[in-house]
Scaffold this active site. Structure first.
Site, mmCIF file in Angstrom:
data_model
loop_
_atom_site.group_PDB
_atom_site.id
_atom_site.type_symbol
_atom_site.label_atom_id
_atom_site.label_comp_id
_atom_site.label_asym_id
_atom_site.label_seq_id
_atom_site.Cartn_x
_atom_site.Cartn_y
_atom_site.Cartn_z
ATOM 1 N N HIS A 21 -3.653 0.608 21.116
ATOM 2 C CA HIS A 21 -3.289 1.844 20.417
ATOM 3 C C HIS A 21 -4.262 2.923 20.694
ATOM 4 O O HIS A 21 -5.524 2.946 20.304
ATOM 5 C CB HIS A 21 -3.408 1.652 18.734
ATOM 6 C CG HIS A 21 -3.129 2.750 18.147
ATOM 7 N ND1 HIS A 21 -1.786 2.628 17.118
ATOM 8 C CD2 HIS A 21 -3.184 4.148 18.359
ATOM 9 C CE1 HIS A 21 -1.712 4.092 16.519
ATOM 10 N NE2 HIS A 21 -2.647 4.994 17.140
ATOM 11 N N HIS A 23 -5.094 7.202 21.930
ATOM 12 C CA HIS A 23 -4.565 8.445 22.195
ATOM 13 C C HIS A 23 -5.421 9.096 23.514
ATOM 14 O O HIS A 23 -6.540 9.369 23.206
ATOM 15 C CB HIS A 23 -4.611 9.528 21.214
ATOM 16 C CG HIS A 23 -3.974 8.840 19.909
ATOM 17 N ND1 HIS A 23 -2.670 9.273 19.691
ATOM 18 C CD2 HIS A 23 -4.228 7.829 18.959
ATOM 19 C CE1 HIS A 23 -2.257 8.720 18.528
ATOM 20 N NE2 HIS A 23 -3.222 7.963 18.117
ATOM 21 N N LYS A 105 7.036 4.751 18.977
ATOM 22 C CA LYS A 105 5.957 4.802 17.867
ATOM 23 C C LYS A 105 6.702 5.723 16.829
ATOM 24 O O LYS A 105 7.351 6.852 16.902
ATOM 25 C CB LYS A 105 4.846 5.601 18.419
ATOM 26 C CG LYS A 105 3.969 5.967 17.156
ATOM 27 C CD LYS A 105 3.100 4.738 16.976
ATOM 28 C CE LYS A 105 2.020 5.091 15.592
ATOM 29 N NZ LYS A 105 1.080 5.924 16.004
ATOM 30 N N HIS A 149 3.328 3.772 12.210
ATOM 31 C CA HIS A 149 2.241 4.465 11.403
ATOM 32 C C HIS A 149 2.676 4.321 10.006
ATOM 33 O O HIS A 149 3.585 4.662 9.646
ATOM 34 C CB HIS A 149 2.142 5.857 11.825
ATOM 35 C CG HIS A 149 0.953 6.587 10.981
ATOM 36 N ND1 HIS A 149 -0.068 6.918 11.564
ATOM 37 C CD2 HIS A 149 0.993 6.955 9.747
ATOM 38 C CE1 HIS A 149 -1.083 7.735 10.794
ATOM 39 N NE2 HIS A 149 -0.487 7.363 9.536
ATOM 40 N N HIS A 191 -3.117 0.115 13.262
ATOM 41 C CA HIS A 191 -4.359 0.591 12.668
ATOM 42 C C HIS A 191 -4.368 0.150 10.691
ATOM 43 O O HIS A 191 -4.491 1.119 10.056
ATOM 44 C CB HIS A 191 -4.676 1.971 12.602
ATOM 45 C CG HIS A 191 -3.714 2.886 12.590
ATOM 46 N ND1 HIS A 191 -2.807 3.018 11.536
ATOM 47 C CD2 HIS A 191 -3.170 3.832 13.598
ATOM 48 C CE1 HIS A 191 -1.811 4.045 12.101
ATOM 49 N NE2 HIS A 191 -2.021 4.559 13.035
ATOM 50 N N ASP A 265 -7.109 3.310 18.394
ATOM 51 C CA ASP A 265 -6.751 4.778 17.884
ATOM 52 C C ASP A 265 -7.736 5.450 18.037
ATOM 53 O O ASP A 265 -7.957 6.402 17.553
ATOM 54 C CB ASP A 265 -6.668 4.505 16.287
ATOM 55 C CG ASP A 265 -5.677 5.614 15.771
ATOM 56 O OD1 ASP A 265 -5.065 6.391 16.643
ATOM 57 O OD2 ASP A 265 -5.687 5.891 14.609
HETATM 58 ZN ZN LIG Z 1 -3.133 6.571 16.425
#
Ligand SMILES: [Zn+2]
Length: 367
Positions: A21, A23, A105, A149, A191, A265
């Site tokens: 995960h 970004h 996602k 999420h 997460h 994350d």
């Molecule tokens: Zn994230």
């Protein structure tokens, strides 16, 4: 080849991990992130909440090329699409067949960074005939993963949920319906942040259901976030919860379960988006992206289970071969000294502050 821990427990050699995960953003930020990511990880799940979000096979391919340009060719980007109310199942099929798509996602609309294009009504995930439902059917067909999420913004009666209850509500009300409606679909809860989430995962783990854990949710609880005043550089979605939640997540991470894996994350924002009247959720973690987890597993007395968590479980769930390279870590304090600079004309938008700036990290990449 397998993990080795030195006799004193101060040196660890593991297969090169995967970050399930991440970004990486774009432009200059991607260049900065890419180098640090490839130093530590063999590959990563690349999150699709760019601006605009990644919603077509052509965008997946273009973003993949950008990531490889920043990381170098030995890094394996595992690409994702962004689930919108109008994502086309034909694009999913195309991206999976030709462009290395690992999964899709799900973002609940409005609840995290760049989530305005997210699914408006979570019920569309389990309501036959809706476009998101058809996308999930296609995804199961292609043996790819739905990444969640795991947060609801509203209760069934329309009332707004407390942010500390968003994940718990999702785990209780939304997740079971998705699992039930799509029994053949592989689902990763991203997460995980609550003891209720950890209990659900322990009770329901299977070859079709797993979760990623961040270092911040293993290392911090909300006392840290509010000590002496609110700390914007400890602000994430999902929110950091109570000590009892942190301890439940540690138990899950240390359990050795094959359905629990690393997902940092890491989410860089310029300082101007953190130190402002509406602080963005997310912090750059990649500069210590594996070191912070080694610190957490050392704290938990679980370094013997670290390689499986970091390098084997995630790839196995996604059907990706583990790396045949290794990295070495040593138990040695170092201080995070460096902020990262990008070009911007706007004040405070030209600098990214990493997690633990000015503070110690207890494990280090071996030279
Ligand atoms: Zn994230």
């Amino acid at each position: 080849m397998s993990a080795s821990l030195s006799e004193t427990g101060s040196r660890l050699s593991i297969r090169m991990p995967f970050d399930m995960h991440h970004h990486v953003r774009g432009g200059e930020t991607l260049k900065i992130v890419g180098e640090m990511l490839a130093q530590r990880f063999a590959g990563a799940i690349i999150m699709p909440n760019t601006q605009p979000p990644i919603t077509t096979a052509a965008m997946v391919e273009a973003y993949r090329a950008e990531v490889i340009a920043a990381t170098g060719p030995s890094f394996q980007p595992l690409m994702t699409l962004y689930l919108t109310d109008t994502l086309d199942p034909a694009q999913v099929r195309l991206a999976r067949t030709h462009h290395g798509l690992a999964g899709i996602k799900y973002y609940p609309r409005g609840l995290t960074t760049n989530s305005d294009s997210g699914v408006a009504n979570p019920a569309s995930l389990w309501t036959a005939g809706s476009t998101p439902f058809e996308v999930l059917r296609t995804l199961a067909d292609l043996d790819a993963v739905l990444l969640l999420h795991a947060a609801d913004g509203f209760a069934a009666d329309g009332s707004e949920l407390d942010p500390y209850d968003q994940e718990t509500h999702f785990v209780r009300e939304t997740l079971p319906r998705i699992v039930e409606a799509h029994p053949a679909l592989k689902i990763s809860v991203e997460h995980l942040s609550t003891k209720e989430g950890a209990a659900f995962m322990s009770a329901n783990q299977s070859a079709h259901l797993g979760c990623s854990l961040t270092a911040q949710h293993l290392l911090l609880d909300r006392r840290d976030v509010h000590r002496g005043g609110f700390r914007p550089h400890m602000s994430w979605w999902p929110i950091i919860q109570r000590e009892e939640d942190k301890l439940a997540l540690r138990d899950l991470a240390a359990s050795g379960s094959p359905f629990v894996w690393l997902g940092s994350d890491s989410a860089p924002h310029p300082i101007g988006k953190k130190e402002t009247d509406c602080c963005a959720g997310g912090v750059m973690m990649v500069h210590a992206g594996i070191e912070l987890y080694a610190e957490a597993f050392d704290l938990m007395g679980a370094l013997d289970r670290f390689e499986a968590f970091a390098a084997l479980n995630g790839p196995r769930f996604y059907g990706v071969a583990p790396s045949d390279r290794t990295i070495d870590l040593v138990r040695e304090d170092w201080v995070v000294r460096q902020t990262f600079h990008i070009t911007s004309d706007e004040p405070r938008m030209d600098e990214i502050r990493p997690f633990r700036l000015g503070e110690k990290v207890a494990w280090k990449l071996a030279a």
